[in-house]
Design a protein around this motif. Structure first.
Motif, PDB file in Angstrom:
ATOM      1  N   VAL A   1      49.757  66.836  37.088  1.00 41.21           N
ATOM      2  CA  VAL A   1      51.186  66.244  37.083  1.00 41.21           C
ATOM      3  C   VAL A   1      51.003  65.771  35.549  1.00 41.21           C
ATOM      4  N   ARG A   2      52.018  66.209  34.993  1.00 40.05           N
ATOM      5  CA  ARG A   2      51.937  65.690  33.588  1.00 40.05           C
ATOM      6  C   ARG A   2      53.091  65.104  32.896  1.00 40.05           C
ATOM      7  N   ALA A   3      52.918  64.177  32.208  1.00 39.84           N
ATOM      8  CA  ALA A   3      54.178  62.998  31.820  1.00 39.84           C
ATOM      9  C   ALA A   3      55.187  63.742  31.237  1.00 39.84           C
ATOM     10  N   PHE A   4      54.736  64.865  30.278  1.00 36.61           N
ATOM     11  CA  PHE A   4      55.916  65.356  29.377  1.00 36.61           C
ATOM     12  C   PHE A   4      56.820  66.287  30.322  1.00 36.61           C
ATOM     13  N   GLU A   5      56.091  66.855  31.230  1.00 36.02           N
ATOM     14  CA  GLU A   5      56.865  67.722  32.396  1.00 36.02           C
ATOM     15  C   GLU A   5      57.727  66.938  33.295  1.00 36.02           C
ATOM     16  N   LEU A   6      57.220  65.741  33.611  1.00 36.26           N
ATOM     17  CA  LEU A   6      58.170  64.621  34.399  1.00 36.26           C
ATOM     18  C   LEU A   6      59.180  64.239  33.489  1.00 36.26           C
ATOM     19  N   LYS A   7      59.189  64.078  32.557  1.00 34.85           N
ATOM     20  CA  LYS A   7      60.129  63.573  31.446  1.00 34.85           C
ATOM     21  C   LYS A   7      61.542  64.554  31.463  1.00 34.85           C
ATOM     22  N   GLY A   8      61.014  66.032  31.619  1.00 33.03           N
ATOM     23  CA  GLY A   8      62.278  66.831  31.740  1.00 33.03           C
ATOM     24  C   GLY A   8      63.005  66.444  33.125  1.00 33.03           C
ATOM     25  N   PHE A   9      62.385  66.314  34.181  1.00 32.46           N
ATOM     26  CA  PHE A   9      63.047  65.952  35.327  1.00 32.46           C
ATOM     27  C   PHE A   9      63.728  64.823  35.278  1.00 32.46           C
ATOM     28  N   ARG A  10      63.137  63.964  34.621  1.00 36.39           N
ATOM     29  CA  ARG A  10      64.037  62.645  34.479  1.00 36.39           C
ATOM     30  C   ARG A  10      65.196  62.960  33.578  1.00 36.39           C
ATOM     31  N   GLN A  11      65.229  63.786  32.592  1.00 32.98           N
ATOM     32  CA  GLN A  11      66.686  64.078  31.973  1.00 32.98           C
ATOM     33  C   GLN A  11      67.429  64.682  32.999  1.00 32.98           C
ATOM     34  N   ALA A  12      66.968  65.457  33.689  1.00 34.94           N
ATOM     35  CA  ALA A  12      68.013  66.329  34.736  1.00 34.94           C
ATOM     36  C   ALA A  12      68.419  65.166  35.549  1.00 34.94           C
ATOM     37  N   ILE A  13      67.857  64.123  35.972  1.00 35.87           N
ATOM     38  CA  ILE A  13      68.226  63.028  36.837  1.00 35.87           C
ATOM     39  C   ILE A  13      69.146  62.182  36.110  1.00 35.87           C
ATOM     40  N   ASP A  14      68.938  62.008  35.086  1.00 34.45           N
ATOM     41  CA  ASP A  14      69.703  60.932  34.064  1.00 34.45           C
ATOM     42  C   ASP A  14      71.068  61.894  34.090  1.00 34.45           C
ATOM     43  N   ALA A  15      71.075  63.031  33.877  1.00 30.62           N
ATOM     44  CA  ALA A  15      72.208  63.921  33.536  1.00 30.62           C
ATOM     45  C   ALA A  15      73.172  63.947  34.921  1.00 30.62           C
ATOM     46  N   GLY A  16      72.479  63.499  35.972  1.00 26.04           N
ATOM     47  CA  GLY A  16      73.367  63.640  37.034  1.00 26.04           C
ATOM     48  C   GLY A  16      73.319  64.966  38.098  1.00 26.04           C
ATOM     49  N   LEU A  17      72.307  65.765  37.710  1.00 26.30           N
ATOM     50  CA  LEU A  17      72.167  66.889  38.462  1.00 26.30           C
ATOM     51  C   LEU A  17      71.788  66.528  39.872  1.00 26.30           C
ATOM     52  N   PRO A  18      72.451  67.135  40.883  1.00 24.69           N
ATOM     53  CA  PRO A  18      72.427  66.731  42.238  1.00 24.69           C
ATOM     54  C   PRO A  18      71.235  66.951  43.170  1.00 24.69           C
ATOM     55  N   CYS A  19      70.471  67.859  42.739  1.00 24.85           N
ATOM     56  CA  CYS A  19      69.519  68.546  43.538  1.00 24.85           C
ATOM     57  C   CYS A  19      68.324  68.582  42.922  1.00 24.85           C
ATOM     58  N   VAL A  20      66.976  68.387  43.514  1.00 29.96           N
ATOM     59  CA  VAL A  20      65.699  69.094  42.913  1.00 29.96           C
ATOM     60  C   VAL A  20      65.050  69.539  43.969  1.00 29.96           C
ATOM     61  N   MET A  21      64.385  70.590  43.455  1.00 24.35           N
ATOM     62  CA  MET A  21      63.644  71.565  44.313  1.00 24.35           C
ATOM     63  C   MET A  21      62.111  71.231  44.102  1.00 24.35           C
ATOM     64  N   VAL A  22      61.478  70.949  45.343  1.00 28.33           N
ATOM     65  CA  VAL A  22      60.106  70.683  45.239  1.00 28.33           C
ATOM     66  C   VAL A  22      59.045  71.437  45.421  1.00 28.33           C
ATOM     67  N   GLY A  23      58.239  71.797  44.541  1.00 31.01           N
ATOM     68  CA  GLY A  23      57.346  73.003  44.626  1.00 31.01           C
ATOM     69  C   GLY A  23      56.177  72.806  45.505  1.00 31.01           C
ATOM     70  N   HIS A  24      55.389  74.144  45.650  1.00 32.98           N
ATOM     71  CA  HIS A  24      53.989  73.995  46.502  1.00 32.98           C
ATOM     72  C   HIS A  24      52.859  74.041  45.824  1.00 32.98           C
ATOM     73  N   ALA A  25      52.705  73.673  44.660  1.00 36.12           N
ATOM     74  CA  ALA A  25      51.488  73.690  43.905  1.00 36.12           C
ATOM     75  C   ALA A  25      50.724  72.314  44.543  1.00 36.12           C
ATOM     76  N   ILE A  26      49.571  72.299  44.396  1.00 34.89           N
ATOM     77  CA  ILE A  26      48.679  71.361  44.918  1.00 34.89           C
ATOM     78  C   ILE A  26      48.319  70.444  43.641  1.00 34.89           C
ATOM     79  N   TYR A  27      48.514  68.979  43.733  1.00 37.43           N
ATOM     80  CA  TYR A  27      48.197  68.075  43.056  1.00 37.43           C
ATOM     81  C   TYR A  27      47.225  67.067  43.545  1.00 37.43           C
ATOM     82  N   ALA A  28      46.161  66.941  42.892  1.00 38.66           N
ATOM     83  CA  ALA A  28      45.198  65.713  43.353  1.00 38.66           C
ATOM     84  C   ALA A  28      45.784  64.802  43.536  1.00 38.66           C
ATOM     85  N   ARG A  29      46.680  64.226  42.639  1.00 36.47           N
ATOM     86  CA  ARG A  29      47.733  62.908  42.467  1.00 36.47           C
ATOM     87  C   ARG A  29      48.178  62.580  43.865  1.00 36.47           C
TER      88      ARG A  29
END
Length: 323
Positions: A198-226
């Motif tokens: 999980v990388r902060a700069f990648e999360l920032k892109g999703f935060r931009q999408a959320i702030d822009a009002g995109l209505p849906c987020v697809m969650v992926g299948h990679a495994i993250y120790a976090r």
């Protein structure tokens, strides 16, 4: 009041000593505001039987089981009959992932080099999909461009978000993917069980999408120790992070079939318990099995919040009657 008193009062007003008393206008009749979509959805949830709730959180391939919340179209079945009053979804990213080959976008994500270009391409794509009866495009890809998806990656988050904004302006639903980001993974989760960071700069892109009002987020299948040792789509901590970023829309899993055909019903239950609102199951037989497995959760009220979000989203497309 006597005639003398009335005359004295009139003379005082005429002389400017006393301001005339003017009755305030009657207030306009109150017009009740329409109830919020989520409130209307909550009423529908309360009135829905458990099996109907279980079906509403499933997006299936065609031919779909009865009453599913949505269906997904692939290149070979875009003209197949679709159930009435059901959300219709597809993957129309451009480039190598394009279920309607004759429709926009006419370039890959990687080839879009400006916000203006991506916005226009998204708007054109949204309008074209709506003409074909499609409500939702599973795009844009928001994974960082150092990831394994090649030309499916946009060069910058702002360009990806602009494509999503364009889809919405064109009347379609945009769905940013694959949260929390596949940029650190060596392979696509469509082909392998992979680990990521999980990388902060990648999360920032999703935060931009959320702030822009995109209505849906697809969650992926990679495994993250976090999050834990299961795919992110099945881990409660994944959805908790997504909500902490401010997302209030619909969270859908990536297609569950790469995690194992025999496990799709079990994984559907795990995903919904973790915090998903929709589970994507392209195999209709597996979708039917998942619905059966989800009925106990529906009876316990564990699906109510997800169903309310799905129903509210359906209403934004004018789908006011249940499938």
């Amino acid at each position: 009041m006597s005639v003398v008193a009335a005359l004295s009062s009139w003379l005082a007003i005429a002389a400017g000593a006393v301001a005339p008393v003017v009755a305030p206008p009657a207030p306009p009749a109150a017009v009740p505001a329409p109830p919020p979509a989520r409130a209307v959805a909550a009423d529908e949830v309360a009135a829905s039987p458990a099996r109907r709730k279980a079906a509403l959180v499933v997006v299936s391939g065609l031919p779909a089981p009865p009453h599913v919340g949505g269906v997904i179209l692939f290149a070979g079945n875009v003209d197949a009959p679709r159930p009435p009053r059901t959300l219709v979804t597809t993957d129309q990213e451009g480039g190598t992932v394009k279920r309607f080959p004759d429709l926009p976008p006419f370039s890959s994500a990687a080839a879009m080099t400006s916000v203006a270009q991506a916005l226009a391409a998204g708007r054109e794509t949204g309008e074209a999909l709506r003409r074909e009866g499609v409500h939702i495009d599973f795009a844009p890809v928001l994974d960082s461009p150092d990831g394994p998806l090649g030309s499916r990656h946009f060069s910058k988050p702002a360009i990806a978000v602009a494509f999503g904004r364009g889809l919405v302006q064109g009347g379609a639903g945009a769905c940013a993917k694959h949260f929390p980001g596949l940029g650190s993974t060596p392979e696509s989760t469509d082909r392998a069980r992979v680990r990521g960071i999980v990388r902060a700069f990648e999360l920032k892109g999703f935060r931009q999408a959320i702030d822009a009002g995109l209505p849906c987020v697809m969650v992926g299948h990679a495994i993250y120790a976090r999050f834990g040792e299961r795919p992110a789509s099945l881990e409660p901590r994944t959805y908790a992070l997504l909500r902490r970023l401010g997302f209030e829309g619909v969270a859908i899993t990536d297609a569950l079939d790469p995690l194992g055909r025999a496990d799709e019903a079990r994984n559907a239950v795990l995903a919904m318990r973790a915090g998903a609102d929709l589970v994507l199951i392209p195999n209709p037989g597996a979708a039917a099995e998942a619905i059966e497995a989800l009925v106990p959760l529906a009876r316990a009220g564990a699906l109510d919040e997800a169903v309310a979000r799905v129903l509210a989203w359906r209403r934004s497309f004018g789908l006011t009657r249940l499938p």
